[in-house]
Design an enzyme around this catalytic site. Structure first.
Site, PDB file in Angstrom:
ATOM      1  N   ILE A   9       0.836  -1.215   0.140  1.00 18.99           N
ATOM      2  CA  ILE A   9       0.007  -0.045   0.054  1.00 18.99           C
ATOM      3  C   ILE A   9       0.218   1.069  -0.323  1.00 18.99           C
ATOM      4  O   ILE A   9       0.151   2.296  -0.366  1.00 18.99           O
ATOM      5  CB  ILE A   9      -0.840  -0.586   1.267  1.00 18.99           C
ATOM      6  N   GLY A  10       2.143   1.218   0.270  1.00 22.75           N
ATOM      7  CA  GLY A  10       3.018   2.344  -0.112  1.00 22.75           C
ATOM      8  C   GLY A  10       4.510   2.223   0.191  1.00 22.75           C
ATOM      9  O   GLY A  10       4.938   0.415   0.748  1.00 22.75           O
ATOM     10  N   GLY A  12       8.218   3.819   0.508  1.00 20.38           N
ATOM     11  CA  GLY A  12       9.452   4.627   1.336  1.00 20.38           C
ATOM     12  C   GLY A  12      10.519   4.665   1.049  1.00 20.38           C
ATOM     13  O   GLY A  12      10.743   4.158  -0.083  1.00 20.38           O
ATOM     14  N   THR A  13      11.526   5.506   1.281  1.00 18.97           N
ATOM     15  CA  THR A  13      12.452   5.453   1.126  1.00 18.97           C
ATOM     16  C   THR A  13      13.643   4.211   1.491  1.00 18.97           C
ATOM     17  O   THR A  13      14.008   3.414   1.617  1.00 18.97           O
ATOM     18  CB  THR A  13      13.623   6.711   1.643  1.00 18.97           C
ATOM     19  N   THR A  16       8.739  -0.513   3.005  1.00 11.75           N
ATOM     20  CA  THR A  16       7.307  -0.669   2.330  1.00 11.75           C
ATOM     21  C   THR A  16       6.157  -0.895   2.665  1.00 11.75           C
ATOM     22  O   THR A  16       6.382  -1.954   4.164  1.00 11.75           O
ATOM     23  CB  THR A  16       7.682  -2.052   1.136  1.00 11.75           C
ATOM     24  N   ASP A 133       9.963  15.045  10.132  1.00  9.62           N
ATOM     25  CA  ASP A 133       9.428  14.996   8.346  1.00  9.62           C
ATOM     26  C   ASP A 133       8.218  14.878   8.328  1.00  9.62           C
ATOM     27  O   ASP A 133       7.562  14.422   7.819  1.00  9.62           O
ATOM     28  CB  ASP A 133      10.717  13.361   8.032  1.00  9.62           C
TER      29      ASP A 133
HETATM   30  N1  LIG Z   1      -0.377   2.882   8.945  1.00  9.96           N
HETATM   31  C1  LIG Z   1      -0.364   2.759   7.459  1.00  9.96           C
HETATM   32  N2  LIG Z   1      -1.637   2.313   7.030  1.00  9.96           N
HETATM   33  C2  LIG Z   1      -1.908   2.881   5.991  1.00  9.96           C
HETATM   34  N3  LIG Z   1      -0.965   3.209   5.083  1.00  9.96           N
HETATM   35  C3  LIG Z   1       0.547   3.513   4.840  1.00  9.96           C
HETATM   36  C4  LIG Z   1       0.799   3.069   6.468  1.00  9.96           C
HETATM   37  N4  LIG Z   1       1.459   3.227   6.627  1.00  9.96           N
HETATM   38  C5  LIG Z   1       2.547   4.232   5.688  1.00  9.96           C
HETATM   39  N5  LIG Z   1       1.464   4.116   5.083  1.00  9.96           N
HETATM   40  C6  LIG Z   1       1.906   4.453   3.153  1.00  9.96           C
HETATM   41  O1  LIG Z   1       3.406   3.875   2.610  1.00  9.96           O
HETATM   42  C7  LIG Z   1       3.860   5.070   3.313  1.00  9.96           C
HETATM   43  C8  LIG Z   1       5.385   5.625   3.133  1.00  9.96           C
HETATM   44  O2  LIG Z   1       5.287   5.197   4.403  1.00  9.96           O
HETATM   45  P1  LIG Z   1       6.087   5.806   5.486  1.00  9.96           P
HETATM   46  O3  LIG Z   1       5.985   7.558   5.442  1.00  9.96           O
HETATM   47  O4  LIG Z   1       5.950   5.360   7.012  1.00  9.96           O
HETATM   48  O5  LIG Z   1       7.514   5.552   4.922  1.00  9.96           O
HETATM   49  P2  LIG Z   1       8.759   5.774   5.092  1.00  9.96           P
HETATM   50  O6  LIG Z   1      10.082   4.116   4.385  1.00  9.96           O
HETATM   51  O7  LIG Z   1       9.025   5.914   6.171  1.00  9.96           O
HETATM   52  O8  LIG Z   1       8.907   6.897   4.110  1.00  9.96           O
HETATM   53  P3  LIG Z   1       9.685   8.191   4.197  1.00  9.96           P
HETATM   54  O9  LIG Z   1      10.474   7.788   2.495  1.00  9.96           O
HETATM   55  O10 LIG Z   1       8.155   9.310   3.895  1.00  9.96           O
HETATM   56  O11 LIG Z   1      10.445   8.706   4.584  1.00  9.96           O
HETATM   57  C9  LIG Z   1       2.967   6.674   3.509  1.00  9.96           C
HETATM   58  O12 LIG Z   1       3.109   7.710   2.623  1.00  9.96           O
HETATM   59  C10 LIG Z   1       1.388   6.079   3.224  1.00  9.96           C
HETATM   60  O13 LIG Z   1       1.116   5.937   1.667  1.00  9.96           O
END
Ligand SMILES: Nc1ncnc2c1ncn2[C@@H]1O[C@H](COP(=O)(O)OP(=O)(O)OP(=O)(O)O)[C@@H](O)[C@H]1O
Length: 346
Positions: A9-10, A12-13, A16, A133
């Site tokens: 569903i998402g 990030g850097t 996943t 952030d």
């Molecule tokens: N609890 C959740 N419920 C639904 N979607 C989520 C949840 N946590 C994260 N996501 C989805 O996943 C994406 C990436 O999550 P997150 O920002 O926590 O990851 P990251 O690796 O820390 O990314 P970033 O590059 O922003 O640091 C979010 O923008 C969101 O779309």
């Protein structure tokens, strides 16, 4: 807990994010659907930091995404670190806004979301942390319309300094949301979260980023605008007077004079009846001087120690922000990315 991974569903850097369903949930200890944030060894430190911070913050603040536990798995021969979070069925505010094709949200919704994020920020700051952030991609939207702050991978204790071994400086977060003191002095305290909140409010309301920049332009030119001179992020003219006043308290260049989350929670933009859309006639009583005379926040401005770089870098010896930004601009240039996280400037 045994569980199965569902669809992604998402991204990030560092990780996943996918759906997760518990398979042995006899006592209903876990929700039927969770989000699981997974990282391999490269993202393990960020995930461990997120778990550590979320454990300290606890699960009793409605403005923060809840942590439901952690686990390790081996998938395709690789060890994965997994963090279980409550599932936000409507995704991030960034993805929600994208669907509106450049339109913003109604002001009443922006007020409600801003109040929720502020309650989350107040909790984070009262526990001695800064999120570092805050952006629409890290504010999650739930099925019932609630929003919560997520992604604590970059969060840090107030006053804690992060520096590269070779004396470089890490620019945390997204350049578009960076506060002047972060650009100029590498400071990432609670004040920088408040500046980022202002940027998020502009974006929620207008559907456009708080700083205008040309597609493909160099991010260093943006950093110079943020760090040097008097220019401030764009405050939408069609926002109510209360909204514009609220933003003017977030966009104070001097972090010591910027309002805190605690103070902003008492601002009429978020403290009034949220069903009323047109509040132009309401007299705004709050004056900066009055608030400073009688601080209502857990952090007295004078006792809040901002992070600064103690790695012996050249930045300590620089006197003016112009010099610091010019030094950044002279370094090796990473790719300009509006949405992603770490920009390392050596
Ligand atoms: N609890 C959740 N419920 C639904 N979607 C989520 C949840 N946590 C994260 N996501 C989805 O996943 C994406 C990436 O999550 P997150 O920002 O926590 O990851 P990251 O690796 O820390 O990314 P970033 O590059 O922003 O640091 C979010 O923008 C969101 O779309």
């Amino acid at each position: 807990m045994e569980w199965v991974r569902g669809e992604t569903i998402g991204h990030g850097t560092f990780s996943t994010v996918s759906l997760a369903t518990p398979t042995n949930n006899a006592y209903g200890a876990f929700p039927q659907v969770m989000a699981v944030k997974s990282a391999d060894s490269h993202g393990a430190a960020s995930l461990a930091n997120e778990k550590w911070v979320l454990d300290i913050l606890g699960n009793d603040c409605d403005g923060l995404v809840r942590c439901l536990g952690e686990d390790r798995t081996v998938e395709n021969g690789e060890e994965m670190h997994n963090l279980f979070l409550e599932y936000a069925s409507r995704g991030s505010l960034a993805s929600h806004l994208k669907k509106l094709n450049g339109e913003g949200l109604p002001e009443s919704t922006v007020r409600r979301h801003t109040g929720s994020v502020l309650r989350g920020l107040r909790h984070i700051h009262a526990k001695g942390f800064a999120h570092c952030d805050l952006k629409l991609g890290n504010i999650l939207l739930f099925g019932d319309g609630a929003v919560k702050i997520a992604d604590f991978g970059l969060a840090k204790r107030a006053g804690e300094v992060t520096a590269l071994m070779d004396g470089g400086v890490q620019i945390r977060g997204t350049p578009l949301y960076m506060a002047p003191e972060s650009v100029n002095d590498n400071e990432y305290g609670s004040e920088a979260d408040v500046w980022a909140l202002g940027c998020a409010v502009v974006e929620m309301f207008s559907g456009k980023t708080a700083w205008s920049f040309k597609e493909g332009s160099h991010f260093m030119s943006l950093l110079i605008r943020i760090g040097v001179g008097d220019e401030l992020p764009r405050i939408p003219e069609d926002l109510s007077e209360q909204g514009r006043d609220f933003l003017s308290k977030c966009f104070v260049k001097d972090p010591k004079k910027r309002w805190t989350a605690e103070m902003l929670l008492n601002h009429p933009f978020v403290a009034v009846d949220l069903d009323q859309d047109d509040l132009e006639g309401v007299d705004i009583q709050l004056k900066t001087e009055e608030v400073f005379a009688s601080p209502r926040c857990p952090f007295e401005f004078s006792s809040w120690v901002s992070a600064s770089c103690d790695s012996g870098t050249q930045y300590h010896t620089l006197e003016a922000p112009e010099e610091r930004v010019a030094t950044l601009a002279a370094g090796s240039i990473p790719d300009w990315s509006v949405t992603n996280n770490w920009v390392i400037v050596r």
